[in-house]
Design an enzyme around this catalytic site. Structure first.
Site, PDB file in Angstrom:
ATOM      1  CD  GLU A 180      -3.020  -1.195   2.307  1.00 55.88           C
ATOM      2  OE1 GLU A 180      -3.001  -0.290   3.118  1.00 55.88           O
ATOM      3  OE2 GLU A 180      -3.802  -2.223   2.330  1.00 55.88           O
TER       4      GLU A 180
ATOM      5  CD  GLU B  61      -4.354  -7.947   2.060  1.00 53.52           C
ATOM      6  OE1 GLU B  61      -5.316  -7.000   2.879  1.00 53.52           O
ATOM      7  OE2 GLU B  61      -3.320  -7.360   2.051  1.00 53.52           O
TER       8      GLU B  61
END
Length: 423
Positions: free
Chosen positions: A175, A292
């Site tokens: 991220e 995820e």
């Protein structure tokens, strides 16, 4: 969707596919090692890790552990392998009443137990994650740029060195992108500059030259779809690393989906948009995984039946579309049971996974299994999902449940480094 008496597990289906595909789940130590009779009373917490004594006999698995070992061929440790938990916030044997501010203090007890357990079951382990600003110890903020560089490098070498030979694939950086596709102005960007991503991959490769190294991010799953700017930024970041001969081997697209999303920050991409994103990343020479996945449905303003339809369709069609691309090599769910999901702690009450709170298979389980089966003998590649054009009919993908699109609020700040649940 086949919900017959077929008892074949996800792991068994994956073993029968025409290519190697990881089917993994994120795991937590407390439910994994809970004494079977006590598991029902254990909250979704992460505290002392313990094993059942078995008087020399094989330890009886609790339901959580039994499902992990029979349904999945891979695991990823959900939280305990991140920098902050390893060094400060989640101690195992180290005295919990005296948290350390010394960056070199590592406590691998929880992670060692989970890794060794998975390997004993013939499972692969993915390391998550070496560099993520959100779970970096707070006191790193007080260091100079040179000190941050030194400590981050040491963290990568320490962690990968400890698990060398046991963990062979790693999410290296997580991220780093802001919603507009630019680099987020996080602690590493501010202290080290934009080269920190490249440096992390080079250090990781030096620490373990045999490891498979991955860049991981969220809301990047669809080319020319929702979050187009971030999806393009993801591709351009990967392309830049490849062009610099940085040792990177794969890309992870998180796929935390919200079926009730109404604007471009929240809407679910179409299967074709996901396929096209994987395709262009694969053309860079990288492998791609869904890293995820979970599917929230509580914010969808619809009946229970329609919510179930939406969840099933998202799981099935996105995975089936991804599997049509040669570069795609795995699906990792962020947990498997609604009893233990991060969504309830960070968002709201929901049921985003494929087993319910009582560890029973949900319809979404069969949606995932059917999607995997598209690459098995007798399967239909693509699972009859429309993958030519999103507008090829008057009824676009998701029309049965997809909310009417609204304009996103003007909050896509360049450089925003807040985690997704805070934006």
């Amino acid at each position: 969707m086949d919900t017959s008496n077929d008892t074949k597990t996800l792991r068994q289906v994956a073993s029968s596919l025409c290519k190697s595909v990881d089917i993994g789940t994120a795991v937590l130590p407390r439910p994994l090692f809970a004494i079977p009779k006590d598991e029902e009373s254990i909250p979704n917490a992460t505290v002392e890790c313990h094993h059942e004594e078995s008087s020399g006999q094989e330890t009886k698995l609790n339901k959580y552990a039994e499902i992990v070992s029979t349904e999945f061929n891979s695991i990823v440790i959900e939280h305990h392998l991140k920098w902050g938990p390893l060094c400060h916030t989640l101690p195992g044997p180290i005295n919990e009443s005296t948290p350390s501010t010394r960056l070199g203090r590592y406590d691998f007890a929880h992670c060692d137990a989970m890794v060794d357990w998975a390997l004993s079951k013939g499972m692969k382990v993915k390391g998550h994650v070496l560099c993520w600003h959100v779970t970096t110890p707070e006191y790193v903020e007080k260091l100079s740029g040179d000190q941050v560089r030194e400590e981050l490098k040491r963290h990568i070498f320490t962690t990968m060195g400890h698990f060398r030979g046991r963990i062979k694939m790693w999410d290296v950086v997580n991220e780093s992108l802001a919603p507009d596709g630019s680099l987020a102005e996080n602690i590493f960007y501010r202290k080290m500059g934009p080269s920190y991503i490249e440096e992390c991959f080079r250090w990781a490769h030096e620490a373990d030259p045999t490891a498979f190294l991955i860049y991981n991010d969220n809301k990047v799953e669809g080319m020319n779809g929702p979050n187009k700017e971030k999806a393009d930024g993801f591709y351009n970041l990967l392309k830049g690393l490849v062009n610099k001969s940085v040792p990177i081997h794969g890309a992870g697209m998180q796929a935390h989906f919200n079926a009730g999303g109404t604007n471009d920050r929240q809407r679910v991409p179409t299967p074709l948009q996901v396929k096209n994103q994987i395709k262009r990343i694969g053309e860079l020479g990288l492998k791609v995984n869904i890293s995820e996945m979970d599917v929230r449905i509580s914010k969808l303003d619809a009946s229970a039946e329609v919510k179930t339809l939406a969840q099933n369709q998202i799981y099935h069609d996105i995975i089936a579309a991804a599997l049509t691309e040669q570069a795609f090599d795995g699906i990792w769910l962020w947990g498997f049971t609604d009893r233990h999901t991060w969504v309830k702690s960070f968002y709201y009450d929901d049921s985003p996974l494929i087993f319910d709170e009582n560890y029973e298979r949900k319809p979404s389980y069969f949606a995932v299994r059917d999607a995997l089966s598209t690459l098995a003998i007798g399967g239909t590649v693509g699972g009859n999902v429309k993958l030519q054009q999103d507008n090829e009919s008057s009824e676009p993908w998701g029309h049965e449940w997809m909310p009417k699109q609204e304009m996103a609020k003007d909050n896509e700040i360049s450089g925003d480094s807040r985690p997704d649940w805070e934006q």
